[in-house]
Each structure stands twice: as C-alpha cells, then as structure tokens.
Scaffold this motif. Sequence first.
Motif, PDB file in Angstrom:
ATOM      1  N   GLN A 173       0.830  -1.209   0.000  1.00  0.00           N
ATOM      2  CA  GLN A 173       0.000   0.000   0.000  1.00  0.00           C
ATOM      3  C   GLN A 173       0.862   1.256   0.000  1.00  0.00           C
ATOM      4  OE1 GLN A 173      -2.887  -0.143   3.174  1.00  0.00           O
ATOM      5  NE2 GLN A 173      -4.159  -1.631   2.089  1.00  0.00           N
ATOM      6  N   GLY A 174       2.000   1.216   0.688  1.00  0.00           N
ATOM      7  CA  GLY A 174       2.919   2.353   0.687  1.00  0.00           C
ATOM      8  C   GLY A 174       3.430   2.653  -0.709  1.00  0.00           C
ATOM      9  N   GLY A 175       3.766   1.594  -1.450  1.00  0.00           N
ATOM     10  CA  GLY A 175       4.206   1.779  -2.836  1.00  0.00           C
ATOM     11  C   GLY A 175       3.117   2.398  -3.695  1.00  0.00           C
ATOM     12  N   GLY A 176       1.881   1.917  -3.516  1.00  0.00           N
ATOM     13  CA  GLY A 176       0.755   2.489  -4.256  1.00  0.00           C
ATOM     14  C   GLY A 176       0.521   3.942  -3.899  1.00  0.00           C
ATOM     15  N   TYR A 177       0.674   4.258  -2.617  1.00  0.00           N
ATOM     16  CA  TYR A 177       0.472   5.631  -2.160  1.00  0.00           C
ATOM     17  C   TYR A 177       1.535   6.562  -2.734  1.00  0.00           C
ATOM     18  CZ  TYR A 177      -0.213   9.532   1.043  1.00  0.00           C
ATOM     19  OH  TYR A 177      -0.432  10.771   1.570  1.00  0.00           O
ATOM     20  N   LEU A 178       2.784   6.102  -2.758  1.00  0.00           N
ATOM     21  CA  LEU A 178       3.859   6.920  -3.313  1.00  0.00           C
ATOM     22  C   LEU A 178       3.665   7.122  -4.816  1.00  0.00           C
ATOM     23  CD1 LEU A 178       6.934   5.496  -1.373  1.00  0.00           C
ATOM     24  CD2 LEU A 178       5.657   7.593  -0.917  1.00  0.00           C
ATOM     25  N   GLN A 179       3.123   6.093  -5.476  1.00  0.00           N
ATOM     26  CA  GLN A 179       2.813   6.238  -6.904  1.00  0.00           C
ATOM     27  C   GLN A 179       1.746   7.313  -7.105  1.00  0.00           C
ATOM     28  OE1 GLN A 179       4.405   4.586  -9.469  1.00  0.00           O
ATOM     29  NE2 GLN A 179       3.298   6.059 -10.716  1.00  0.00           N
ATOM     30  N   LEU A 180       0.752   7.337  -6.213  1.00  0.00           N
ATOM     31  CA  LEU A 180      -0.288   8.371  -6.265  1.00  0.00           C
ATOM     32  C   LEU A 180       0.332   9.759  -6.089  1.00  0.00           C
ATOM     33  CD1 LEU A 180      -3.374   9.170  -6.195  1.00  0.00           C
ATOM     34  CD2 LEU A 180      -3.168   9.008  -3.706  1.00  0.00           C
ATOM     35  N   LEU A 181       1.257   9.889  -5.127  1.00  0.00           N
ATOM     36  CA  LEU A 181       1.919  11.180  -4.905  1.00  0.00           C
ATOM     37  C   LEU A 181       2.718  11.605  -6.130  1.00  0.00           C
ATOM     38  CD1 LEU A 181       3.204  10.814  -1.225  1.00  0.00           C
ATOM     39  CD2 LEU A 181       1.203  12.068  -2.019  1.00  0.00           C
ATOM     40  N   SER A 182       3.391  10.638  -6.763  1.00  0.00           N
ATOM     41  CA  SER A 182       4.152  10.953  -7.982  1.00  0.00           C
ATOM     42  C   SER A 182       3.219  11.423  -9.087  1.00  0.00           C
ATOM     43  CB  SER A 182       4.925   9.717  -8.453  1.00  0.00           C
ATOM     44  OG  SER A 182       5.891   9.353  -7.516  1.00  0.00           O
ATOM     45  N   GLY A 183       2.057  10.766  -9.205  1.00  0.00           N
ATOM     46  CA  GLY A 183       1.079  11.152 -10.227  1.00  0.00           C
ATOM     47  C   GLY A 183       0.499  12.538  -9.992  1.00  0.00           C
ATOM     48  N   MET A 184       0.490  12.989  -8.741  1.00  0.00           N
ATOM     49  CA  MET A 184      -0.023  14.328  -8.416  1.00  0.00           C
ATOM     50  C   MET A 184       1.075  15.388  -8.531  1.00  0.00           C
ATOM     51  SD  MET A 184      -2.769  13.378  -5.396  1.00  0.00           S
ATOM     52  CE  MET A 184      -2.069  13.880  -3.998  1.00  0.00           C
ATOM     53  N   ASN A 185       2.264  14.994  -8.962  1.00  0.00           N
ATOM     54  CA  ASN A 185       3.417  15.903  -9.070  1.00  0.00           C
ATOM     55  C   ASN A 185       3.722  16.573  -7.739  1.00  0.00           C
ATOM     56  OD1 ASN A 185       3.843  15.410 -11.843  1.00  0.00           O
ATOM     57  ND2 ASN A 185       2.198  16.827 -12.350  1.00  0.00           N
ATOM     58  N   ALA A 186       3.611  15.797  -6.657  1.00  0.00           N
ATOM     59  CA  ALA A 186       3.845  16.344  -5.323  1.00  0.00           C
ATOM     60  C   ALA A 186       5.199  15.937  -4.775  1.00  0.00           C
ATOM     61  CB  ALA A 186       2.739  15.877  -4.370  1.00  0.00           C
ATOM     62  N   VAL A 187       6.046  15.345  -5.631  1.00  0.00           N
ATOM     63  CA  VAL A 187       7.361  14.884  -5.191  1.00  0.00           C
ATOM     64  C   VAL A 187       8.409  15.888  -5.643  1.00  0.00           C
ATOM     65  CG1 VAL A 187       9.051  13.021  -5.328  1.00  0.00           C
ATOM     66  CG2 VAL A 187       6.612  12.479  -5.325  1.00  0.00           C
ATOM     67  N   SER A 188       9.286  16.260  -4.725  1.00  0.00           N
ATOM     68  CA  SER A 188      10.336  17.230  -5.037  1.00  0.00           C
ATOM     69  C   SER A 188      11.305  16.637  -6.064  1.00  0.00           C
ATOM     70  CB  SER A 188      11.099  17.595  -3.763  1.00  0.00           C
ATOM     71  OG  SER A 188      12.246  18.348  -4.083  1.00  0.00           O
ATOM     72  N   PRO A 189      11.656  17.413  -7.096  1.00  0.00           N
ATOM     73  CA  PRO A 189      12.629  16.913  -8.084  1.00  0.00           C
ATOM     74  C   PRO A 189      14.055  16.882  -7.536  1.00  0.00           C
ATOM     75  CG  PRO A 189      11.962  19.158  -8.618  1.00  0.00           C
ATOM     76  CD  PRO A 189      11.135  18.734  -7.443  1.00  0.00           C
ATOM     77  N   ASN A 190      14.276  17.478  -6.363  1.00  0.00           N
ATOM     78  CA  ASN A 190      15.627  17.553  -5.801  1.00  0.00           C
ATOM     79  C   ASN A 190      16.056  16.281  -5.091  1.00  0.00           C
ATOM     80  OD1 ASN A 190      15.683  20.244  -6.642  1.00  0.00           O
ATOM     81  ND2 ASN A 190      14.800  20.953  -4.713  1.00  0.00           N
ATOM     82  N   ILE A 191      15.133  15.347  -4.862  1.00  0.00           N
ATOM     83  CA  ILE A 191      15.472  14.122  -4.137  1.00  0.00           C
ATOM     84  C   ILE A 191      15.572  12.979  -5.150  1.00  0.00           C
ATOM     85  CG2 ILE A 191      13.045  13.584  -3.629  1.00  0.00           C
ATOM     86  CD1 ILE A 191      13.990  12.443  -0.945  1.00  0.00           C
ATOM     87  N   PRO A 192      16.623  12.144  -5.062  1.00  0.00           N
ATOM     88  CA  PRO A 192      16.739  11.006  -5.994  1.00  0.00           C
ATOM     89  C   PRO A 192      15.525  10.075  -5.867  1.00  0.00           C
ATOM     90  CG  PRO A 192      18.779  11.311  -4.763  1.00  0.00           C
ATOM     91  CD  PRO A 192      17.769  12.235  -4.160  1.00  0.00           C
ATOM     92  N   GLU A 193      15.027   9.605  -7.006  1.00  0.00           N
ATOM     93  CA  GLU A 193      13.792   8.823  -7.020  1.00  0.00           C
ATOM     94  C   GLU A 193      13.915   7.541  -6.196  1.00  0.00           C
ATOM     95  OE1 GLU A 193      10.607   6.948 -10.214  1.00  0.00           O
ATOM     96  OE2 GLU A 193      12.310   8.124 -10.931  1.00  0.00           O
ATOM     97  N   GLY A 194      15.051   6.836  -6.352  1.00  0.00           N
ATOM     98  CA  GLY A 194      15.251   5.584  -5.607  1.00  0.00           C
ATOM     99  C   GLY A 194      15.252   5.815  -4.107  1.00  0.00           C
ATOM    100  N   LEU A 195      15.920   6.868  -3.680  1.00  0.00           N
ATOM    101  CA  LEU A 195      15.971   7.199  -2.253  1.00  0.00           C
ATOM    102  C   LEU A 195      14.586   7.570  -1.740  1.00  0.00           C
ATOM    103  CD1 LEU A 195      17.635   7.747   0.314  1.00  0.00           C
ATOM    104  CD2 LEU A 195      17.958  10.089  -0.504  1.00  0.00           C
TER     105      LEU A 195
END
Length: 199
Positions: free
Chosen positions: A130-152
Amino acid sequence: MKLISVFKNIWSIKELRDRILYTLALLLVYRVGTFVVLPGVIPAALEKASADRGANDLLGLINVFTGGAFDNAAVLALSVMPYITASIIVQLLGFAVPYFQRLQTREGESGRKRLNQITRLLTVAISMVQGGGYLQLLSGMNAVSPNIPEGLFWFSNIIILTAGTIFCMWLGERITDKGIGNGISMIIMIGIIARLPQS
C-alpha cells in the motif's frame, strides 16, 4: 446535572483517571503524527491536488479514516488500515485453511499469539504494498520534489510508511492494555472525529 456528577465520579477514581489521561496522551501523539509530512513531498502541490479532486471519492473516504493524514502525505498516512486488512485476511483464512482453523479454535492462548504474529507480519507486507501504491499516487499528483533522488524517495518513504503503520498498531495495543477501550477502534474514531468539521 446527572451527567456532570457521573464525570466527577469517574474523575475521582485514580486508576480510571490515569487510564483516561494515558489514552488521551497517546491519541494526541497519533494526531501529531498525522501532520508530519513525508520527506521529499511538496505540501503546496498536495493541497492543490486535494482541492482539485474533491472529498467525495474513495480517497476522500480513506482520508476521513486516517484523520487527514492521507491528504497531508504524513508519516501515518496509512494509519491502521493495513492492520485491519491483515486481520480480516487472517479471519477469512480461519474459515478456509485447516491450519488457521486449528489456531483459532483448538490451540488456545498459544494459537492466539501465533495468529497475532502472523497478522503483524502480514501487516508489514500489506503496508509495503500500500505504501508503494500511495507513493505512486503522490508521484502522479506531481507532489514529489525533483531535488530528491527517485530511488531514495521510494526506499525511504516505503520504510517510513510501514514504520508509521507499525507505530499506529503499537499505539493501539498500548491503549488497549493500559488505557480505555479498544485501541485500534479509538485511533479510527479519533481520525473520523478530527475530519468531521471538514466533512
């Protein structure tokens, strides 16, 4: 007036007063955790996406049960939902799988302890999915900072969300043991009450 006298009587019993204060303190800790945002998430983008989405869909319902943590992208965003899912799965397995039937009916206290262990392990697995799905949702909303490496971002936040669920589960067990009422139910109830004004 009778209600006030009942509350006075409850408050005059030291053990009951201590249990109530303990429960309130742990629920306060839970509420604070619903506002601590995951690292790498942009809160302003979240607010915009939440406003555009509205509150009448499935995600809005999940947000009500988590006390707003879901829309806040908080460390407790999954709350106790993976634990409830795991409990339901274990209960259903008790009807279908003989091993689980034995644990539920014949093996007494040791069977219950084993079922609790299985439920906790299943909770961790469900939290990660569920955490992975939630993070995918956040990525789809463009709510993830581009300054942090995606894998991290993915690795650290799946661990944080899983730890948040385990922490909620632990809070619930502490409330059940040393507070008042069923701890998991209290956590769900306080989340719903916290969202009532907005809902």
